[in-house]
Write a protein that holds these residues in place. Structure first.
Motif, short mmCIF file in Angstrom:
data_model
loop_
_atom_site.label_atom_id
_atom_site.label_comp_id
_atom_site.label_asym_id
_atom_site.label_seq_id
_atom_site.Cartn_x
_atom_site.Cartn_y
_atom_site.Cartn_z
N SER A 113 0.83 -1.20 0.00
CA SER A 113 0.00 0.00 0.00
C SER A 113 0.86 1.25 0.00
N ILE A 114 1.82 1.28 0.94
CA ILE A 114 2.58 2.52 1.06
C ILE A 114 3.44 2.75 -0.16
N LYS A 115 3.85 1.68 -0.80
CA LYS A 115 4.64 1.88 -2.02
C LYS A 115 3.81 2.59 -3.09
N ARG A 116 2.49 2.32 -3.03
CA ARG A 116 1.62 3.01 -3.99
C ARG A 116 1.12 4.34 -3.41
N GLY A 117 1.58 4.68 -2.23
CA GLY A 117 1.21 5.95 -1.64
C GLY A 117 -0.09 5.89 -0.84
N ASN A 118 -0.60 4.69 -0.62
CA ASN A 118 -1.86 4.54 0.09
C ASN A 118 -1.59 4.49 1.61
N VAL A 119 -1.69 5.64 2.26
CA VAL A 119 -1.36 5.71 3.68
C VAL A 119 -2.38 4.94 4.52
N TRP A 120 -3.63 4.96 4.10
CA TRP A 120 -4.66 4.28 4.90
C TRP A 120 -4.47 2.77 4.86
N ARG A 128 1.69 9.03 12.49
CA ARG A 128 2.22 10.39 12.51
C ARG A 128 2.57 10.86 11.10
N GLY A 129 2.33 10.00 10.14
CA GLY A 129 2.53 10.41 8.76
C GLY A 129 3.97 10.46 8.33
N HIS A 130 4.79 9.55 8.87
CA HIS A 130 6.20 9.59 8.51
C HIS A 130 6.53 8.81 7.24
N PHE A 131 5.59 8.03 6.76
CA PHE A 131 5.90 7.22 5.59
C PHE A 131 5.14 7.72 4.37
N SER A 132 5.74 7.57 3.22
CA SER A 132 5.09 7.99 1.99
C SER A 132 5.59 7.08 0.87
N ALA A 133 5.08 7.30 -0.31
CA ALA A 133 5.50 6.44 -1.42
C ALA A 133 7.01 6.48 -1.62
N GLU A 134 7.64 7.63 -1.26
CA GLU A 134 9.08 7.72 -1.44
C GLU A 134 9.84 7.19 -0.22
N HIS A 181 9.62 4.72 2.60
CA HIS A 181 8.95 3.62 3.28
C HIS A 181 9.94 2.55 3.70
N HIS A 182 11.20 2.95 3.78
CA HIS A 182 12.24 2.02 4.18
C HIS A 182 11.93 1.35 5.51
N GLY A 183 11.48 2.19 6.47
CA GLY A 183 11.21 1.68 7.81
C GLY A 183 10.18 0.58 7.79
N VAL A 184 9.17 0.73 6.95
CA VAL A 184 8.12 -0.30 6.89
C VAL A 184 8.68 -1.56 6.25
N GLU A 185 9.46 -1.35 5.20
CA GLU A 185 9.98 -2.51 4.50
C GLU A 185 10.85 -3.37 5.41
N ILE A 186 11.75 -2.70 6.15
CA ILE A 186 12.70 -3.45 6.97
C ILE A 186 11.98 -4.16 8.12
N GLY A 187 11.06 -3.43 8.76
CA GLY A 187 10.27 -4.08 9.81
C GLY A 187 9.49 -5.25 9.23
N GLY A 188 8.99 -5.07 8.00
CA GLY A 188 8.22 -6.13 7.35
C GLY A 188 9.04 -7.39 7.14
N ILE A 189 10.31 -7.20 6.72
CA ILE A 189 11.17 -8.37 6.50
C ILE A 189 11.28 -9.15 7.80
N TYR A 190 11.49 -8.42 8.89
CA TYR A 190 11.66 -9.10 10.17
C TYR A 190 10.39 -9.87 10.54
N TRP A 191 9.24 -9.26 10.30
CA TRP A 191 7.99 -9.93 10.67
C TRP A 191 7.79 -11.20 9.84
N HIS A 192 8.12 -11.13 8.57
CA HIS A 192 8.03 -12.34 7.75
C HIS A 192 8.92 -13.44 8.31
#
Ligand code: HEA
Ligand code: HEA
Ligand code: CUA
Ligand SMILES: [Cu+2]
Lengths: 644, 339, 203
Positions: C94-101, C168-174, C176-187
């Motif tokens: 989602s965030i890669k496509r800019g979809n914050v919700w 807090r709106g820290h992530f955007s389409a550009e 989103h590193h933080g989400v990606e890295i946390g995501g890897i760990y969760w997987h």
């Protein structure tokens, strides 16, 4: 500091009384340690009360959780190692390249959390030397006790504690981190990077070390005394038959191991992602190669010692049954898991030394490294083989007999890549223009002594011979020939070699040479006779021995005191030279690798502009050859510095 | 290779090798072998040593020669020739060590296989290790136990190990054989003694504070003497004469490894001198009989001055039968009075 | 990590570090996460080695009677955790496509499922009828699932931080590193559970 501070121009360390208490630093570390310890205490007591486990105040788990786990975390938090991440985590603004914690202007800055790889390198080196001296003094106490048969100064339990702490300090707090310290200083410079990939992680790795060291040392004062089961901590002796001190060992190893893993991870990422343009893998100095391979070993193997110490500690504290055969456990499991780390660990303690020696020999022979690619490949070969030999420590342990011959073969094969290295160094020196400065002397001392240690290792690799000499002083001799004659000699070589770069001053060459000769002679007199007493029948780890070994042991003890004295020369040289040695030029050894192209000591961010690498790092004797081109601005600045 | 280097290289190599060989030959490195296994291990040892000396001499020769010959003059700032490698040479110094270690591996594997092969008519001895004492029992003599290991000469012996508490390790230097004893699993070792004599049995795995003193003896006897001992002992323990029986119990449980007792001719120094029991009982304020019994059954109840707790095994109370214990106590009291 | 990271404009006389040069296509943070996971796998490896020694070499009966394992409850728990892998994937795409919700909803769902998993496991522990000191089987059971549980806890903390930052709106389409890295760990935590579940409960 308020959470929103982003501007690094405003030093977070300045401020009033509030900052004094709340700002990152030793004061906050103090009260936060206490706070966390109290929290840990409360947690255990609460849980025990809630689960109705009697007695509620049981000291082993309380000490473990509150003193050995929580208090160190509080200390780290108080010192400020987590500040940035904490702000990041709760979503406060942060700056990735916040360099407020960079560089050191006074000696006080070395006692703070610093993110500069050069400062961290110095912090590592000084800390590890302190632990070397402490560990060495414990060794001298061991030798004092062994000077005569019978028990003189220490009861057997204390004696066992002495050599256990001696070995643990030497291995986990001297050799491994000293290499990490030298590499911390040199690797980013050699790669042409401004710093490590994760400077804050780097700082955290360092601050775990004093915790580990103090934990192991302080085990002497807990009731029951220090852990007394050797640095190998075999179960079930260490897991169920030891006083509280054993938990200090288990947990100390965890802190040191965590530090080691984080540093290795940092090195790997730095080496893979931060090489200067043009710095291909085949243009990296061998020191970088050595640390790359070592870091691979650490990342893969160190979790196994973490596992082994968890199991041993759980058996002790929670009465689990990992190694308790009466309850379904399997005692030999400990040794397999432990050695799966600890054999690779001996290469963790040797490969960075190989790297240092490669640098030193090339520079002081004024010749390119002979067979550079094979030198790098042999490092990889040692890493791969190193994972397949762990059971050579278990030839007499009662493990499955069929494992012995395959493990013997892989063990013996390690002599081949190691031999390639030895012969290539010799070939590098051949026809060179040799110069015998102190780093070179230590490198040559290493070369000869490590061959002896390696050859005794090959003897141990042959199963029937190992069956005779396992757990005797022959092993003690092997240990010290490879660890002292190998690792420690290379650490000294590295310290002298980079001393001008690190401090900006030259050490005293005559004292350096004196140190070398005293160490070299003292070392051989101390450790060579151990081969003999071992083969004749003296077991290791005994405070008392048969009278027929009395005279040789007296001799060894006397020699060891001489060896200890040689360290004083080293310390004197380092301290006085650092304070008022002659100013060092930027490139006293006429080296080609990148660190010699910047000033001594290097500027805070190493390079004004990332250099362009254009060739191999060892093109001595090739007319006009260059390893790298520095940005012009920096180059002029360097010239200014070189003319004192 | 540069001209004129060969002779000095060989010269230095021979000198270094000669010194190493002299050290190897002049010093009494290994104890005189007393078993067939040791007799196989020693030649292997020398085989590997020779290879090591050759390698060491070669390295020293090259290093010595370079140090002498290629020392740079103080004012010489030039570089050496830019030699980057030599494939032929690199292959040579990969292959030769490979061959050498392969040779070591093959010979070792053969020695190992032969040492592990049991002969005919094997004598089985069950060995129990505990903190900090050994005991050996002979299934051939209905489980007769002894604190010293007695073996007949020239017969294949299979030692089967059990450990009660932690890991110990059985080693007789003259037999060159060693084996850990591990709680929970059974380990085995094969020995064929071939020399008469008394040899030390040493525990070589750190097992706690008494590790250094966990010693006893291995006595190799002629087969005839061994048989006589085996049968004599089984009857001695059962002897109605309490001093004969007590002496046997004392011997069988290796008390002498730690204690001095004139009557038994033992000189152990780990524990108190048992000839002075009366004085010690007085110091403890107990009647002699009770004191001795308690000291054996529950050694930590009273610890003599200058000795450590937890060294004397606490298991004799359950290991010894009531009769054996009575005989032992009687024997200690009477012999200490004599002494 | 790059939410607020912008390079300073580099003028001639700056006193900061030189512009870094990256010699690999992978960013340091992602590579670091992969290496960290490699060492985590080895840590689990050491626990599985202990499992191997106890169960195969020492031959401890599995489960040791009279104890038995709640295979079914654990199966439900497994399903929850596996589903959460999909929701975090949804969040990152989602965030890669800019979809914050999509990001916020995905993260919240993942967090709640992870929490459910952990609570279920805690309840399972309290009702399982044996304790760490009840023999080697119990030892290995608690240590393997406990080690994994500790990782879920760490993963949850990371998720919590990610969620806070997402709201807090820290992530955007550009960024989103933080989400990606946390995501890897969760997987990684999820995959590891499947292995733990299979070896401890099923085999
Ligand atoms: C820096 C640390 C270090 C290094 C590098 C080594 C290197 C080697 N070690 Fe050592 N070792 C230890 C540290 C180290 N060791 C420690 C600390 C212990 C004891 C742990 C404890 O129980 O407390 C130990 C114990 C130990 C044992 C177990 C002994 C026992 O407890 O019974 C064995 C057995 O095989 C062994 C073998 C080897 C071998 C084959 C090498 C090889 O890597 C050596 C290779 C090098 C050479 C061979 C020399 C150069 C080569 C040539 C010149 C080529 C030509 C050579 C030939 C043809 C032979 N070591
Ligand atoms: C890098 C590793 C390393 C180093 C450098 C050393 C250094 C030394 N070691 Fe160590 N040792 C080990 C690693 C190391 N050791 C290991 C792994 C074991 C196995 C342990 C086990 O069985 O579990 C062991 C075991 C061991 C034993 C066997 C104990 C036993 O089995 O019972 C002995 C005995 O002699 C010994 C002696 C020494 C000595 C004399 C030194 C000397 O080199 C020390 C030299 C002295 C100093 C460096 C101190 C100098 C300081 C001063 C003189 C004071 C000056 C102070 C000021 C001015 C402030 N060591
Ligand atoms: Cu038993 Cu050492
Ligand atoms: Cu090894």
């Amino acid at each position: 500091m308020t959470a929103t501070t982003v501007d690094h121009e405003v030093s977070p360390r300045s401020g009033g009384a509030r900052h004094y208490l709340l700002g990152a630093g030793w004061i906050r570390a103090l009260w936060m340690s206490a706070l966390f310890a109290a929290f840990g205490f409360g947690l255990v007591v609460l849980l025990r009360w809630w689960g109705d486990w009697q007695p509620i105040f049981k000291w082993t788990p309380i000490v473990l959780v509150s003193i050995l786990v929580c208090a160190p975390l509080g200390f780290l938090a108080g010192l400020g190692t987590f500040d940035y991440w904490a702000r990041y985590a709760i979503g406060s603004p942060t700056r990735v390249d916040d360099h407020s914690g960079h560089g050191a202007t006074s000696w006080k800055d070395y006692f703070k959390v610093n993110t500069d790889h050069k400062v961290i390198g110095v912090q590592y080196l000084v800390t590890t030397i302190v632990f070397f001296i402490l560990g060495g003094m414990l060794a001298l106490l061991v030798r004092a006790e062994l000077a005569k048969p019978g028990t003189q100064y220490f009861d057997p339990q204390t004696y066992n504690g002495l050599f256990s702490v001696h070995a643990s300090l030497m291995i986990f707090l001297f050799v491994i981190p000293a290499f990490a310290g030298l590499a911390n200083f040199a690797v980013p410079l050699m790669l042409g990077a401004a710093d490590m990939a994760f400077p804050r992680l780097n700082a955290l790795s360092f601050w775990l070390l004093p915790i580990a060291g103090i934990m192991m040392l302080s085990s002497f004062v807990v009731p029951g005394g220090a852990f007394a089961c050797g640095w190998t901590g075999y179960a079930p002796l260490c897991s169920t038959h030891q006083p509280l001190g054993a938990v200090f060992f288990n947990q100390g190893v965890q802190w040191a191991g965590a530090s080691s893993i984080m540093t290795a991870l940092n090195f790997l990422v730095t080496i893979i992602t931060m090489r200067a343009p043009g710095m291909t893998f085949w243009r990296m100095p061998l020191l970088v190669w050595a640390n790359f391979t070592t870091s691979l070993l650490v990342v893969i193997a160190t979790p196994f010692i973490a596992g082994s110490q968890f199991f041993s500690m759980f058996d002790h504290v929670m009465h689990t049954a990992f190694f308790d055969p009466g309850n379904g456990g399997y005692a030999l499991g400990y040794q397999h898991i432990f050695w799966f780390y600890s054999h690779p660990a001996v290469y963790i303690m040797m490969l960075p030394g190989f790297g240092i020696v490669s640098e030193v020999i090339a520079v002081f022979s004024r010749k390119p490294i002979f067979g550079y690619r094979l030198m790098a490949l042999s490092l990889m070969a040692i890493v791969v083989l190193g994972f397949s030999v762990w059971a050579h420590h278990m030839f007499v342990s009662g493990m499955a007999p069929w494992l012995r011959v395959p493990m013997m073969i892989t063990t013996l094969l390690i002599a081949v890549p190691t031999g390639i290295k030895i012969f290539s160094w010799l070939a590098t020196m051949w026809e060179g223009k040799l110069r015998f400065n102190t780093p070179m002397l230590f490198a040559l001392g290493f070369l000869s002594m490590f061959v002896i240690g390696g050859l005794s290792g090959v003897m141990l690799g042959a199963v029937p011979i190992d069956i005779h000499v396992s757990d005797t002083y022959f092993i003690v001799a092997h240990i010290h020939y490879v660890l002292f004659g190998g690792s420690v000699f290379t650490i000294f070589a590295g310290m002298y070699y980079w001393f001008p770069k690190i401090t900006g001053r030259m050490y005293n060459e005559r004292l350096g040479k004196l140190h070398f000769w005293l160490t070299f002679v003292g070392f051989n007199l101390t450790f060579f006779p151990m081969h003999l007493v071992g083969m004749e029948g003296m077991p290791r780890r005994v405070a008392d021995y048969a009278p027929k070994f009395a005279s040789l042991n007296m001799f060894i003890s006397l020699a060891s005191f001489g060896l200890g004295m040689s360290t004083i020369v080293f310390l004197y040289n380092m301290i006085t030279s650092w304070r008022n040695g002659p100013i060092a030029p930027s490139n006293p050894w006429r080296g080609m690798t990148l660190e010699w192209l910047v000033s001594s000591p290097p500027p805070t961010f190493n390079f004004d502009e990332i250099p362009q690498v254009v060739g191999s790092p060892y093109e001595y004797g090739v007319p006009g050859a260059q390893h790298a081109i520095l940005a012009p601005a920096r180059a002029t600045e360097v010239e200014e510095v070189t003319v004192p | 290779m540069r001209r004129g280097a060969i002779a000095p290289l060989i010269g230095i190599g021979v000198v270094a090798g000669g010194i190493a060989a002299a050290v190897a030959l002049a010093l009494p490195w290994l104890p005189t072998p007393a078993s067939k296994e040791a007799a196989r291990i020693h030649p292997l040892f020398w085989f590997v040593i020779v290879i090591c000396i050759v390698v060491f001499a070669a390295v020293t020769a090259v290093m010595g020669y370079t140090i002498i010959r290629f020392r740079a003059a103080p004012d010489d700032d030039s570089d050496g020739p830019p030699i980057h490698g030599h494939t032929g040479l690199e292959i040579v110094w990969t292959l030769i060590p490979t061959l050498l270690v392969t040779a070591i591996g093959i010979v070792s594997a053969i020695v190992l296989a032969r040492n592990d092969a049991l002969g005919a008519n094997v004598l089985r001895v069950n060995v129990t290790a505990q903190q900090f004492a050994w005991s050996f029992s002979y299934p051939e003599a209905n489980g007769l136990t002894s604190g010293t290991l007695r073996l007949p000469k020239d017969r294949s012996v299979l030692l089967v190990f059990h450990a009660k508490d932690v890991i110990h390790s059985f080693w007789v230097p003259q037999f060159s054989q060693k084996q850990d004893t591990v709680p929970g699993i059974e380990t085995r070792l094969h020995i064929t003694p071939n020399r008469l004599g008394t040899f030390p049995v040493i525990c070589t795995e750190l097992c706690g504070l008494g590790h250094a003193v966990m010693r006893t003896q291995a006595i190799v006897m002629t087969p005839a003497a061994f048989d006589k001992w085996l049968h004599g002992q089984s009857s001695a323990v059962a002897s109605p004469n309490s001093s004969v029986a007590g002496a046997a119990v004392f011997k069988n449980n290796a008390c002498g490894a730690c204690h001095t007792l004139k009557a038994a001719g033992t000189t152990g120094k780990v524990g108190p001198d048992l000839d002075k029991l009366a004085a010690e009982a007085q110091a403890a304020g107990q009647p002699l009989q009770d004191f001795v019994r308690q000291s054996i059954v529950d050694p930590n109840a009273y610890v003599a001055k200058g000795y450590a707790k937890n060294v004397m095994p606490a298991t004799f109370g359950t290991a010894l039968s009531k009769q054996e214990l009575d005989a032992l106590v009687q024997y200690l009291i009477s012999s200490s009075k004599k002494g | 990590m790059t939410a607020h990271a912008e390079h300073l404009p580099h003028d001639e006389h700056h006193h900061g570090p030189p512009v870094p040069h990256y010699s690999s296509r992978m960013t340091p943070a992602v590579l670091g996460m992969f290496l960290f996971i490699a060492s985590e796998i080895m840590l689990f490896g050491s626990f599985f080695t202990a499992y191997f020694f106890v169960r195969v070499v020492a031959g401890t009966p599995w489960p040791t009677p009279p104890f038995h394992l709640p295979v079914f409850v654990a199966f439900l728990n497994t399903c929850i955790l596996v589903t959460s892998s999909f929701t975090i994937h949804w969040a990152t795409t989602s965030i890669k496509r800019g979809n914050v919700w999509g990001l916020r909803a995905g993260l919240l769902l993942t967090f709640l499922m992870g929490l459910t998993f952990l609570i279920t496991q805690a309840i399972e522990y309290s009702r399982i009828g044996f304790n760490t000191s009840d023999g080697a089987f119990a030892t290995i059971f608690f240590c393997l699932t406990g080690l994994h549980g500790a990782h879920v806890f760490v993963g949850l903390s990371i998720l919590l931080f990610m969620t806070i930052r997402a709201f807090r709106g820290h992530f955007s389409a550009e960024h989103h590193h933080g989400v990606e890295i946390g995501g890897i760990y969760w997987h990684f935590v999820d995959v590891m559970w499947i292995v733990v579940y299979a070896t401890v409960y099923l085999l």
